[in-house]
Design a protein around this motif. Structure first.
Motif, short mmCIF file in Angstrom:
data_model
loop_
_atom_site.label_atom_id
_atom_site.label_comp_id
_atom_site.label_asym_id
_atom_site.label_seq_id
_atom_site.Cartn_x
_atom_site.Cartn_y
_atom_site.Cartn_z
N LYS A 6 0.84 -1.19 0.00
CA LYS A 6 0.00 0.00 0.00
C LYS A 6 0.88 1.25 0.00
N LYS A 7 0.38 2.29 -0.67
CA LYS A 7 1.08 3.56 -0.68
C LYS A 7 0.62 4.37 0.53
N VAL A 8 1.57 4.59 1.44
CA VAL A 8 1.26 5.19 2.74
C VAL A 8 1.99 6.51 2.87
N PHE A 9 1.27 7.54 3.32
CA PHE A 9 1.84 8.87 3.51
C PHE A 9 1.82 9.18 5.00
N VAL A 10 2.97 9.56 5.56
CA VAL A 10 3.09 9.81 7.00
C VAL A 10 3.49 11.26 7.23
N THR A 11 2.61 12.06 7.83
CA THR A 11 3.01 13.41 8.25
C THR A 11 3.69 13.31 9.61
N GLY A 12 4.61 14.21 9.87
CA GLY A 12 5.35 14.13 11.14
C GLY A 12 6.26 12.93 11.20
N ALA A 13 6.74 12.49 10.03
CA ALA A 13 7.54 11.26 9.96
C ALA A 13 8.88 11.39 10.66
N THR A 33 5.84 7.08 2.05
CA THR A 33 6.28 8.45 1.81
C THR A 33 6.33 9.15 3.15
N ALA A 34 7.52 9.57 3.55
CA ALA A 34 7.74 10.21 4.85
C ALA A 34 7.80 11.72 4.65
N MET A 35 6.84 12.43 5.22
CA MET A 35 6.83 13.88 5.11
C MET A 35 7.54 14.50 6.30
N LEU A 36 8.56 15.31 6.01
CA LEU A 36 9.30 16.02 7.04
C LEU A 36 9.02 17.50 6.94
N HIS A 37 9.07 18.19 8.06
CA HIS A 37 8.96 19.65 8.04
C HIS A 37 10.21 20.23 7.39
N TYR A 38 10.01 21.07 6.39
CA TYR A 38 11.17 21.61 5.67
C TYR A 38 12.09 22.36 6.61
N ASN A 39 13.40 22.09 6.48
CA ASN A 39 14.40 22.87 7.22
C ASN A 39 15.63 23.05 6.35
N SER A 40 16.36 24.09 6.64
CA SER A 40 17.51 24.45 5.79
C SER A 40 18.67 23.49 5.94
N LYS A 55 16.24 3.51 5.42
CA LYS A 55 16.29 4.89 4.89
C LYS A 55 16.26 4.88 3.37
N ASP A 56 16.93 3.92 2.77
CA ASP A 56 16.94 3.82 1.31
C ASP A 56 15.56 3.44 0.76
N SER A 57 14.74 2.80 1.60
CA SER A 57 13.41 2.36 1.16
C SER A 57 12.36 3.46 1.23
N LEU A 58 12.66 4.51 1.96
CA LEU A 58 11.69 5.59 2.14
C LEU A 58 11.69 6.56 0.96
N ARG A 59 10.54 7.09 0.65
CA ARG A 59 10.43 8.26 -0.21
C ARG A 59 10.20 9.44 0.72
N VAL A 60 11.07 10.42 0.70
CA VAL A 60 11.00 11.54 1.63
C VAL A 60 10.60 12.81 0.89
N VAL A 61 9.60 13.51 1.43
CA VAL A 61 9.22 14.83 0.92
C VAL A 61 9.29 15.82 2.07
#
Length: 329
Positions: A6-13, A33-40, A55-61
């Protein structure tokens, strides 16, 4: 719902619970898909603790749940959204309540709207036991009244009511899970257990806020498993489900237990500046987890002593990461 493939989206990942959840989702064969809060700095926060294969298995946005366009675009073509992103520090909510409104309320609206527009099959919304406030009766079940005893808890109550309203208004498929105090490896000294451990290992005394409040501590692996049990029972949409161990202990007794487990004894002090305002303190939180057992087949498996031992080892190995002058529960 079987999460495999399943395609799973996680906020606050990148958060404490979110990173453990991502790890378990990968174990279940989900495409995460692991969503991270954007930081510099472009760091992955707590996801950095995962092994390289994961870590290699994650899609990070990277983005912000306060941005509705970002949420609409990035949640497309996903089967499940686990919504964990939030501002959670209670002391900071006294100083910056509008930030909590923007992240916890507006952010949750954006998640719900994106899920509705994109026909997401299931949303797991993350609540908190703080929504209950000090227990009117104990143990606390899901029918217990909600009490906004801090700006943080008020915004989480609002987020939960929004999730309920989307289910009632639009039949949005949402389940709300309500963790009690979660602890374990990877948690920062924002929380009381790593605060106690890190001070015990690096300071000459332990300085805390209130020592008498009672909390129900659940190990993070159990909490993360509760999220997955909820997703695996997607026919339970519209439900609110406690995820708590079901046993209470005072903050002072937690500190004494940690000293027993480490073999280190130090004096414990209550610092007035760390104590919550009188009417804001939540004195008694113990979960009734019968609903979780009955509806989603979840119950905690890891004892406080075993969970604390794992947490102590993590802090020992990573003591340089801990700021020992902050505290909240």
């Amino acid at each position: 719902m079987n999460l495999k493939n399943k395609k799973v989206f996680v906020t606050g990942a990148g958060g404490f619970i979110g990173s453990h959840l991502c790890s378990k989702l990968l174990d279940h064969g989900a495409n995460v898909t692991a969503m991270l809060h954007y930081n510099s700095r472009s760091d992955w926060c707590n996801l950095e603790f995962l092994d390289q294969e994961k870590k290699d298995s994650l899609r990070v946005v990277k983005g912000n749940i306060e941005d509705s366009s970002f949420m609409d675009l990035n949640t497309k073509n996903h089967d499940v959204v686990f919504h964990l992103a939030a501002l959670i520090g209670i002391p900071y909510s006294y100083e910056a309540p509008l930030s909590y409104v923007k992240t916890n309320i507006q952010g949750t609206v954006n998640v719900l709207e994106a899920a509705r527009k994109n026909n997401i099959g299931l949303i797991i919304n993350t609540s908190t036991s703080e929504t209950y406030g000090t227990a009117i009766y104990s143990p606390i079940d899901e029918s217990h009244p909600m009490q906004g005893q801090s700006p943080y808890s008020a915004t989480k109550i609002s987020a939960d009511m929004l999730a309920e309203s989307y289910y009632n208004s639009f039949e949005t498929p949402v389940i709300t899970v309500r963790p009690f105090n979660t602890y374990g490896p990877g948690q920062s000294a924002r929380a009381v257990i790593p605060t106690i451990i890190s001070q015990l290992l690096s300071k000459d005394k332990i300085i805390l806020g209130g020592l008498s409040p009672i909390r129900d501590f659940t190990y993070v692996d159990d909490t993360a498993r509760g999220f997955i049990c909820a997703a695996n029972n997607s026919d339970r949409i519209g439900e609110v489900i406690n995820l708590g161990f079901g046993k209470g202990i005072t903050i002072e007794d937690v500190a004494k237990l940690i000293m027993k487990l480490t073999g280190i004894e130090k004096d414990i002090y209550c610092e007035e500046s760390r104590v919550r305002p009188k009417n804001s303190e939540v004195f008694h939180l113990i979960s009734n987890n019968d609903k979780a057992k009955d509806l989603i087949g979840w119950e905690p498996e890891i004892s406080l002593e075993d969970g604390l031992s794992e947490t102590i080892e993590f802090v020992k190995k990573n003591i340089d990461l801990f700021k020992t002058n902050s505290y909240s529960i």
